[in-house]
Scaffold this motif. Structure first.
Motif, PDB file in Angstrom:
ATOM      1  N   SER A  13       1.005  -1.116   0.094  1.00 60.98           N
ATOM      2  CA  SER A  13       0.015   0.024  -0.048  1.00 60.98           C
ATOM      3  C   SER A  13       0.820   1.146  -0.024  1.00 60.98           C
ATOM      4  O   SER A  13       2.178   1.244   0.437  1.00 60.98           O
ATOM      5  N   TYR A  14       0.111   2.442  -0.254  1.00 62.82           N
ATOM      6  CA  TYR A  14       0.853   3.532  -0.142  1.00 62.82           C
ATOM      7  C   TYR A  14      -0.044   4.756   0.281  1.00 62.82           C
ATOM      8  O   TYR A  14      -1.299   4.551   0.303  1.00 62.82           O
ATOM      9  N   GLU A  15       0.387   5.715   0.869  1.00 61.29           N
ATOM     10  CA  GLU A  15      -0.515   6.793   1.182  1.00 61.29           C
ATOM     11  C   GLU A  15       0.351   8.052   1.287  1.00 61.29           C
ATOM     12  O   GLU A  15       1.399   8.239   1.418  1.00 61.29           O
ATOM     13  N   LEU A  16      -0.424   9.087   0.646  1.00 63.41           N
ATOM     14  CA  LEU A  16       0.287  10.593   0.678  1.00 63.41           C
ATOM     15  C   LEU A  16       0.436  11.080   1.998  1.00 63.41           C
ATOM     16  O   LEU A  16      -0.365  10.928   2.896  1.00 63.41           O
ATOM     17  N   ILE A  17       1.715  11.702   2.364  1.00 64.32           N
ATOM     18  CA  ILE A  17       1.905  11.955   3.650  1.00 64.32           C
ATOM     19  C   ILE A  17       2.499  13.539   3.515  1.00 64.32           C
ATOM     20  O   ILE A  17       2.111  14.132   4.731  1.00 64.32           O
ATOM     21  N   MET A  18       2.920  14.030   2.315  1.00 58.19           N
ATOM     22  CA  MET A  18       3.322  15.261   2.312  1.00 58.19           C
ATOM     23  C   MET A  18       3.209  15.939   0.851  1.00 58.19           C
ATOM     24  O   MET A  18       3.487  15.185  -0.078  1.00 58.19           O
ATOM     25  N   GLU A  19       2.819  16.913   0.678  1.00 58.91           N
ATOM     26  CA  GLU A  19       2.758  17.558  -0.701  1.00 58.91           C
ATOM     27  C   GLU A  19       3.404  18.891  -0.644  1.00 58.91           C
ATOM     28  O   GLU A  19       3.139  19.732   0.094  1.00 58.91           O
ATOM     29  N   GLU A  20       4.224  18.942  -1.805  1.00 60.56           N
ATOM     30  CA  GLU A  20       5.069  20.046  -1.785  1.00 60.56           C
ATOM     31  C   GLU A  20       4.830  20.490  -3.076  1.00 60.56           C
ATOM     32  O   GLU A  20       4.100  19.915  -4.046  1.00 60.56           O
ATOM     33  N   GLU A  21       5.257  21.728  -3.566  1.00 66.02           N
ATOM     34  CA  GLU A  21       4.995  22.408  -4.947  1.00 66.02           C
ATOM     35  C   GLU A  21       5.662  21.496  -6.096  1.00 66.02           C
ATOM     36  O   GLU A  21       5.215  21.261  -7.005  1.00 66.02           O
ATOM     37  N   LYS A  22       6.791  21.071  -5.903  1.00 70.05           N
ATOM     38  CA  LYS A  22       7.467  20.074  -6.916  1.00 70.05           C
ATOM     39  C   LYS A  22       7.294  18.504  -6.748  1.00 70.05           C
ATOM     40  O   LYS A  22       7.905  17.902  -7.410  1.00 70.05           O
ATOM     41  N   GLU A  23       6.652  18.136  -5.647  1.00 70.56           N
ATOM     42  CA  GLU A  23       6.774  16.789  -5.359  1.00 70.56           C
ATOM     43  C   GLU A  23       5.460  16.231  -4.394  1.00 70.56           C
ATOM     44  O   GLU A  23       5.276  17.077  -3.815  1.00 70.56           O
ATOM     45  N   LYS A  24       5.257  15.137  -4.323  1.00 71.39           N
ATOM     46  CA  LYS A  24       4.430  14.445  -3.458  1.00 71.39           C
ATOM     47  C   LYS A  24       5.039  13.449  -2.824  1.00 71.39           C
ATOM     48  O   LYS A  24       6.036  12.616  -3.623  1.00 71.39           O
ATOM     49  N   ASN A  25       4.958  13.177  -1.489  1.00 72.06           N
ATOM     50  CA  ASN A  25       5.675  12.025  -0.666  1.00 72.06           C
ATOM     51  C   ASN A  25       4.829  11.042  -0.480  1.00 72.06           C
ATOM     52  O   ASN A  25       3.798  11.547   0.368  1.00 72.06           O
ATOM     53  N   TYR A  26       5.065   9.656  -0.595  1.00 72.49           N
ATOM     54  CA  TYR A  26       4.167   8.748  -0.384  1.00 72.49           C
ATOM     55  C   TYR A  26       5.034   7.809   0.523  1.00 72.49           C
ATOM     56  O   TYR A  26       5.809   7.747   0.284  1.00 72.49           O
ATOM     57  N   LEU A  27       4.325   7.486   1.593  1.00 68.41           N
ATOM     58  CA  LEU A  27       4.725   6.419   2.548  1.00 68.41           C
ATOM     59  C   LEU A  27       4.353   5.157   2.034  1.00 68.41           C
ATOM     60  O   LEU A  27       3.044   4.967   1.642  1.00 68.41           O
TER      61      LEU A  27
END
Length: 119
Positions: free
Chosen positions: A77-91
């Motif tokens: 599985s994956y989950e969005l944990i942080m969203e920035e202007e140039k990238e999205k961070n998924y756990l």
């Protein structure tokens, strides 16, 4: 007033045309998960932008995916944990651990940035 309305409509339409939606990211992450679990790095690589393809050669990327799969097992599985202007961070949860995927989609929907790192 009519010119202002047309100008605002144009601005809003241009944002929707050039920005990727949550659904676009979800579809891309689903493709990454499916390809990763099949140990098919070339399928992920095909979704890369031209610049990223030059930066990450296909053969090297496939070896990295195979090695990661050998160490971490399948992706569950994956989950969005942080969203920035140039990238999205998924756990990302794997069979044998947790990692981060940092990803950015280009206006064309191609993966223009892709990093997997320890969490």
């Amino acid at each position: 007033m009519k010119k202002i309305t047309i100008a605002l409509a144009t601005v809003f339409l241009s944002f929707s045309v050039f920005s990727q939606t949550k659904e676009d990211y979800k579809n891309t992450l689903n493709l990454v998960k499916e390809a990763y679990n099949k140990k098919d790095g070339s399928l992920i690589h095909q979704k890369f932008s031209q610049n990223l393809k030059k930066e990450l050669q296909e053969a090297s990327f496939e070896k990295m995916i195979d090695s990661l799969h050998g160490n971490k097992g399948t992706m569950s599985s994956y989950e969005l944990i942080m969203e920035e202007e140039k990238e999205k961070n998924y756990l990302v949860e794997f069979e044998n651990g947790t990692m981060l995927i940092l990803i950015h989609l280009s206006p064309k929907g191609e993966i223009s940035m892709f990093h997997i790192k320890d969490y």
